[in-house]
Design a protein around this motif. Structure first.
Motif, short mmCIF file in Angstrom:
data_model
loop_
_atom_site.label_atom_id
_atom_site.label_comp_id
_atom_site.label_asym_id
_atom_site.label_seq_id
_atom_site.Cartn_x
_atom_site.Cartn_y
_atom_site.Cartn_z
N PHE A 160 10.48 14.96 1.57
CA PHE A 160 10.63 13.66 0.90
C PHE A 160 9.53 12.67 1.32
N LYS A 161 8.48 13.17 1.97
CA LYS A 161 7.48 12.27 2.55
C LYS A 161 6.73 11.45 1.50
N ASP A 162 6.65 11.93 0.27
CA ASP A 162 5.92 11.21 -0.78
C ASP A 162 6.83 10.38 -1.68
N TRP A 163 8.12 10.31 -1.35
CA TRP A 163 9.06 9.51 -2.13
C TRP A 163 8.96 8.04 -1.73
N SER A 164 9.28 7.18 -2.66
CA SER A 164 9.48 5.76 -2.32
C SER A 164 10.84 5.62 -1.65
N ILE A 165 10.93 4.68 -0.72
CA ILE A 165 12.18 4.50 0.01
C ILE A 165 12.56 3.02 0.04
N ILE A 166 13.78 2.75 -0.31
CA ILE A 166 14.38 1.42 -0.13
C ILE A 166 15.40 1.56 0.99
N ALA A 167 15.12 0.95 2.14
CA ALA A 167 15.99 1.09 3.31
C ALA A 167 16.82 -0.17 3.47
N ILE A 168 18.13 0.03 3.58
CA ILE A 168 19.09 -1.08 3.68
C ILE A 168 19.64 -1.13 5.10
N GLY B 95 15.32 -6.26 4.76
CA GLY B 95 15.31 -4.85 4.39
C GLY B 95 13.92 -4.27 4.59
N TYR B 96 13.78 -2.95 4.30
CA TYR B 96 12.51 -2.27 4.47
C TYR B 96 12.17 -1.48 3.21
N ILE B 97 10.88 -1.28 3.01
CA ILE B 97 10.44 -0.60 1.81
C ILE B 97 9.20 0.24 2.10
N LYS C 103 0.85 -1.18 0.00
CA LYS C 103 0.00 0.00 0.00
C LYS C 103 0.89 1.24 0.00
N ARG C 104 0.40 2.30 -0.56
CA ARG C 104 1.19 3.53 -0.63
C ARG C 104 1.40 4.11 0.77
N ASP C 105 2.60 4.64 0.97
CA ASP C 105 2.98 5.34 2.20
C ASP C 105 2.95 4.45 3.44
N LYS C 106 3.06 3.16 3.26
CA LYS C 106 3.10 2.22 4.38
C LYS C 106 4.43 1.46 4.34
N TRP C 107 5.07 1.33 5.51
CA TRP C 107 6.35 0.65 5.60
C TRP C 107 6.15 -0.87 5.70
N TYR C 108 7.07 -1.61 5.06
CA TYR C 108 7.05 -3.06 5.12
C TYR C 108 8.47 -3.59 5.28
N ALA C 109 8.56 -4.77 5.88
CA ALA C 109 9.82 -5.51 5.93
C ALA C 109 9.82 -6.56 4.83
#
Length: 399
Positions: A143-151, A77-79, A55-61
């Motif tokens: 940057f709140k509306d950006w997609s994020i790939i967290a490593i 990782g997180y997305i 879903k948009r704007d929701k964090w996942y592992a």
């Protein structure tokens, strides 16, 4: 209904109580296994495992089957998928290991050097980045509306290793430290892009502390995942350590790819990596930020210079780091003249005037400063082509 209302009003207190309970049980029983389960049930609830489309704007592992942490345990990782076609690749920090001495001392100890598994520090870092820092949904965050790939980071290798390092543990046993940071990052990027896509308008490559080192080292590698994108920015937050053996560490300890280790020939791994990136991507924006007398970096620099880890660095350590920072600024201005630099001051320890380590994972990132605009505004302006520097006169200030 009363119970539901009580839980709603006291959600933060209940979460903290749950963490304390988990930590207590973890000390009594098998710390890592119990803690891992407990964190999933508390902080980990904010990062559920991705199943299906995000879903948009929701964090996942996202669990990566082939990925492992330094101690051989699982890695993930997180997305977050945003509403804008723009992507942030965010590298987490958590110390480093460069030899047998550091390998034998993880951050579970007071005198430890690196995070060896996905436990408290990684989850909490994810939570702070997502709730308060550069990954937050706050209206203050450009940057709140950006997609994020967290490593996440639990390999001690600045996200750049792909080998195993044998060392002798403090109990005398032979152990293996899995320097798989580069391997994990590549696997995570490939998985995350299935949901985000690889043709964004802009890409911001960033990280703090060890994550900032990772961002500088891997910036060029990250661009290979976005073959059509032309607009890149690299923002390094609080990542400056001088060490004459960087190339040796990358080559013989971490087993980093040659493409990452070859550019590092001096004692400044960050500067060498950024110069290499800029030479390949002339139009990219380069940013470097640091507090003036960084507490943690002063402590680690003392280890490199003196062979001891001083847990309470003072005046001499602060002076040393301030001088190193002054040199870094001059070198960046000479080698990457269109780069942006932000030096800021938030006191962490009055003795020796040591300053806070990193900003992008905290509310500091959004605070208007005496030195200039909020760091968030500085980064966002640079991403959009307005690259400036602030606070440089602090390096001449006497503390």
């Amino acid at each position: 209904m009363k119970n539901k209302e009580f839980i709603k009003q006291n959600k933060t207190k209940i979460t903290i109580l749950g963490i304390v309970l988990v930590l207590t049980i973890g000390v009594v029983l098998n710390f890592n296994k119990i803690l891992d389960v407990g964190i999933k049930l508390t902080i980990g609830r904010e990062f559920p495992q991705l199943q299906g489309e995000p879903k948009r704007d929701k964090w996942y592992a996202i669990d990566i089957d082939e990925a492992v942490s330094a101690d051989g345990s699982r890695w993930q990782g997180y997305i977050k998928k945003g509403s804008e076609n723009k992507v942030m690749v965010l590298f987490f920090g958590g110390g480093l290991s460069v030899d047998e001495y550091t390998a034998a001392r993880t951050l579970e100890r007071k005198d430890g050097f690196y995070n060896a598994n996905i436990t408290t520090s990684t989850y909490i870092m994810a939570r702070y980045m997502a709730k308060y820092g550069i990954g937050s949904s706050s209206d203050n965050n450009p940057f709140k509306d950006w997609s994020i790939i967290a490593i996440p980071y639990s390999n001690g290798d600045f996200h750049s290793g792909q080998g195993e390092f044998e060392y002798t543990a403090l109990d005398g046993s032979k152990q293996i430290l899995y320097h798989h940071g580069y391997t994990n990052y590549r696997l995570m990027m490939s998985e995350a892009l299935k949901y985000i896509g690889n043709n964004p308008e802009q890409v911001l490559i960033t990280g703090a502390s060890a994550g900032g080192f990772g961002a500088s080292i891997l910036a060029d590698d990250v661009t290979t995942f976005f073959p059509e994108t032309k607009d890149f920015t690299v923002y390094v937050d609080s990542s400056l350590l001088l060490y004459d053996k960087w190339n040796y560490v990358m080559t013989d300890v971490w087993k980093s790819p040659v493409a990452l280790s070859n550019p590092v020939q001096s004692n400044n791994i960050t500067l060498d990596s950024l110069i290499n990136f800029k030479n390949k991507h002339e139009d990219a924006h380069i940013l470097f930020g640091s507090s003036i007398r960084d507490y943690n970096l002063s402590m680690m620099q003392t280890y490199f210079d003196c062979g001891t880890l001083d847990m309470h660095p003072g005046q001499e350590a602060g002076d040393r780091y301030q001088k190193i920072l002054e040199t870094m600024i001059k070198d960046m201005q000479r080698e990457i003249p269109d780069s942006g630099i932000y030096v800021w001051d938030n006191i962490a320890q009055k003795d020796g005037h040591l300053s806070i380590h990193t900003a992008q994972g905290t509310k500091i990132f959004y605070e208007k400063r005496d030195e200039g605009p909020a760091l968030a505004e500085w980064v966002y302006d640079a991403v959009n082509g307005n690259v400036k520097s602030y606070g440089l006169d602090l390096v001449n200030k006497k503390y």
